[in-house]
Design a protein around this motif. Structure first.
Motif, mmCIF file in Angstrom:
data_model
loop_
_atom_site.group_PDB
_atom_site.id
_atom_site.type_symbol
_atom_site.label_atom_id
_atom_site.label_comp_id
_atom_site.label_asym_id
_atom_site.label_seq_id
_atom_site.Cartn_x
_atom_site.Cartn_y
_atom_site.Cartn_z
ATOM 1 N N TYR A 34 0.842 -1.194 0.000
ATOM 2 C CA TYR A 34 0.000 0.000 0.000
ATOM 3 C C TYR A 34 0.881 1.249 0.000
ATOM 4 O O TYR A 34 0.585 2.229 -0.673
ATOM 5 C CB TYR A 34 -0.917 0.019 1.222
ATOM 6 C CG TYR A 34 -2.259 -0.666 1.048
ATOM 7 C CD1 TYR A 34 -3.434 0.065 1.037
ATOM 8 C CD2 TYR A 34 -2.349 -2.046 0.911
ATOM 9 C CE1 TYR A 34 -4.660 -0.558 0.894
ATOM 10 C CE2 TYR A 34 -3.560 -2.675 0.771
ATOM 11 C CZ TYR A 34 -4.716 -1.932 0.755
ATOM 12 O OH TYR A 34 -5.945 -2.545 0.607
ATOM 13 N N ARG A 38 0.943 4.227 -2.727
ATOM 14 C CA ARG A 38 0.747 5.626 -2.371
ATOM 15 C C ARG A 38 1.889 6.470 -2.915
ATOM 16 O O ARG A 38 1.674 7.538 -3.466
ATOM 17 C CB ARG A 38 0.640 5.800 -0.859
ATOM 18 C CG ARG A 38 0.267 7.236 -0.490
ATOM 19 C CD ARG A 38 0.856 7.628 0.850
ATOM 20 N NE ARG A 38 0.509 8.981 1.199
ATOM 21 C CZ ARG A 38 1.196 10.046 0.796
ATOM 22 N NH1 ARG A 38 2.233 9.925 0.022
ATOM 23 N NH2 ARG A 38 0.836 11.250 1.172
ATOM 24 N N CYS A 89 -8.701 11.719 5.898
ATOM 25 C CA CYS A 89 -8.108 10.429 6.268
ATOM 26 C C CYS A 89 -7.938 10.306 7.779
ATOM 27 O O CYS A 89 -8.030 9.204 8.321
ATOM 28 C CB CYS A 89 -6.789 10.222 5.522
ATOM 29 S SG CYS A 89 -7.042 10.032 3.729
ATOM 30 N N ASP A 105 -6.266 1.370 6.261
ATOM 31 C CA ASP A 105 -7.332 2.326 5.995
ATOM 32 C C ASP A 105 -6.749 3.691 5.666
ATOM 33 O O ASP A 105 -7.193 4.354 4.723
ATOM 34 C CB ASP A 105 -8.285 2.431 7.183
ATOM 35 C CG ASP A 105 -9.447 3.358 6.869
ATOM 36 O OD1 ASP A 105 -10.284 2.982 6.019
ATOM 37 O OD2 ASP A 105 -9.492 4.456 7.444
ATOM 38 N N ASP A 108 -5.121 3.491 2.218
ATOM 39 C CA ASP A 108 -6.153 3.357 1.195
ATOM 40 C C ASP A 108 -6.875 4.682 0.972
ATOM 41 O O ASP A 108 -7.171 5.062 -0.164
ATOM 42 C CB ASP A 108 -7.142 2.262 1.579
ATOM 43 C CG ASP A 108 -8.131 1.980 0.469
ATOM 44 O OD1 ASP A 108 -7.690 1.629 -0.643
ATOM 45 O OD2 ASP A 108 -9.350 2.134 0.708
ATOM 46 N N CYS A 109 -7.148 5.393 2.054
ATOM 47 C CA CYS A 109 -7.799 6.698 1.967
ATOM 48 C C CYS A 109 -6.950 7.655 1.127
ATOM 49 O O CYS A 109 -7.443 8.316 0.209
ATOM 50 C CB CYS A 109 -8.012 7.255 3.375
ATOM 51 S SG CYS A 109 -8.761 8.895 3.422
ATOM 52 N N GLU A 110 -5.663 7.709 1.431
ATOM 53 C CA GLU A 110 -4.775 8.605 0.692
ATOM 54 C C GLU A 110 -4.676 8.209 -0.778
ATOM 55 O O GLU A 110 -4.740 9.063 -1.667
ATOM 56 C CB GLU A 110 -3.389 8.609 1.333
ATOM 57 C CG GLU A 110 -3.370 9.240 2.702
ATOM 58 C CD GLU A 110 -2.028 9.099 3.389
ATOM 59 O OE1 GLU A 110 -1.029 8.728 2.731
ATOM 60 O OE2 GLU A 110 -1.962 9.369 4.600
ATOM 61 N N ILE A 111 -4.527 6.927 -1.047
ATOM 62 C CA ILE A 111 -4.420 6.449 -2.433
ATOM 63 C C ILE A 111 -5.672 6.827 -3.216
ATOM 64 O O ILE A 111 -5.589 7.330 -4.344
ATOM 65 C CB ILE A 111 -4.194 4.920 -2.465
ATOM 66 C CG1 ILE A 111 -2.796 4.586 -1.930
ATOM 67 C CG2 ILE A 111 -4.395 4.358 -3.868
ATOM 68 C CD1 ILE A 111 -2.599 3.114 -1.606
ATOM 69 N N THR A 112 -6.830 6.596 -2.625
ATOM 70 C CA THR A 112 -8.097 6.915 -3.294
ATOM 71 C C THR A 112 -8.185 8.399 -3.629
ATOM 72 O O THR A 112 -8.579 8.773 -4.740
ATOM 73 C CB THR A 112 -9.289 6.485 -2.404
ATOM 74 O OG1 THR A 112 -9.205 5.068 -2.190
ATOM 75 C CG2 THR A 112 -10.618 6.838 -3.037
ATOM 76 N N HIS A 113 -7.792 9.251 -2.683
ATOM 77 C CA HIS A 113 -7.820 10.694 -2.940
ATOM 78 C C HIS A 113 -6.822 11.082 -4.032
ATOM 79 O O HIS A 113 -7.144 11.910 -4.895
ATOM 80 C CB HIS A 113 -7.526 11.476 -1.662
ATOM 81 C CG HIS A 113 -8.699 11.581 -0.743
ATOM 82 N ND1 HIS A 113 -9.878 12.201 -1.092
ATOM 83 C CD2 HIS A 113 -8.880 11.143 0.530
ATOM 84 C CE1 HIS A 113 -10.735 12.148 -0.087
ATOM 85 N NE2 HIS A 113 -10.147 11.506 0.918
ATOM 86 N N GLN A 115 -5.677 9.229 -6.492
ATOM 87 C CA GLN A 115 -6.159 8.756 -7.794
ATOM 88 C C GLN A 115 -7.229 9.698 -8.354
ATOM 89 O O GLN A 115 -7.190 10.055 -9.539
ATOM 90 C CB GLN A 115 -6.699 7.334 -7.675
ATOM 91 C CG GLN A 115 -5.630 6.308 -7.447
ATOM 92 C CD GLN A 115 -6.178 4.933 -7.114
ATOM 93 O OE1 GLN A 115 -7.264 4.797 -6.519
ATOM 94 N NE2 GLN A 115 -5.430 3.899 -7.480
ATOM 95 N N ALA A 116 -8.150 10.106 -7.502
ATOM 96 C CA ALA A 116 -9.212 11.012 -7.943
ATOM 97 C C ALA A 116 -8.628 12.370 -8.346
ATOM 98 O O ALA A 116 -9.003 12.935 -9.388
ATOM 99 C CB ALA A 116 -10.257 11.189 -6.843
#
Length: 131
Positions: A34, A38, A89, A105, A108-113, A115-116
């Motif tokens: 992860y 990131r 996050c 978590d 994952d939160c940082e990665i999702t942000h 990517q968006a």
């Protein structure tokens, strides 16, 4: 954030054999994968922002076009975005506590942000930068 601390701990642990992030072996390797993801999306963002800034530096300030104002606004938006991600996050971190799920978590939160945001920046670049 704690994710940076976890990545530092993993880096200090020494050289490890290459990871298979498609099938990580245990929790620490999963966290490391992860963390690598990131780092990659963060590096992708730096590349996109660098291309946008280079293009804005080339645009002439004429006919009402103000590339320097656009650059300043984008820098301000990016700063606000980073603060939003940190706060968002942290909200998840507060709900998970400091257990095993906490690190994943948070990452994952940082990665999702990231990517968006990278998709948003790529769209901005395509719309205004001629990419």
């Amino acid at each position: 954030m704690l994710s940076a601390v976890l990545l530092s701990v993993l880096a200090v642990a020494g050289q490890e054999p290459p990871r298979d992030c498609a099938r990580p072996n245990g929790h620490l390797e999963t966290v490391a994968c992860y963390g690598e993801r990131r780092e990659q999306v963060e590096a992708d963002q730096r590349v996109i922002l660098s291309r946008i800034n280079a293009r804005l530096d080339q645009l002439p300030a004429e006919g009402g076009v103000n590339p320097q104002q656009a650059k300043q606004s984008l820098e301000q938006a990016q700063s606000h975005w980073a603060a939003f991600v940190a706060a968002d996050c942290r909200a998840g971190e507060a709900l998970f506590g400091e257990g095993a799920a906490f690190a994943l978590d948070s990452l994952d939160c940082e990665i999702t942000h990231y990517q968006a945001r990278n998709r948003q920046l790529a769209a901005f670049e395509a719309r205004y930068g001629g990419a």
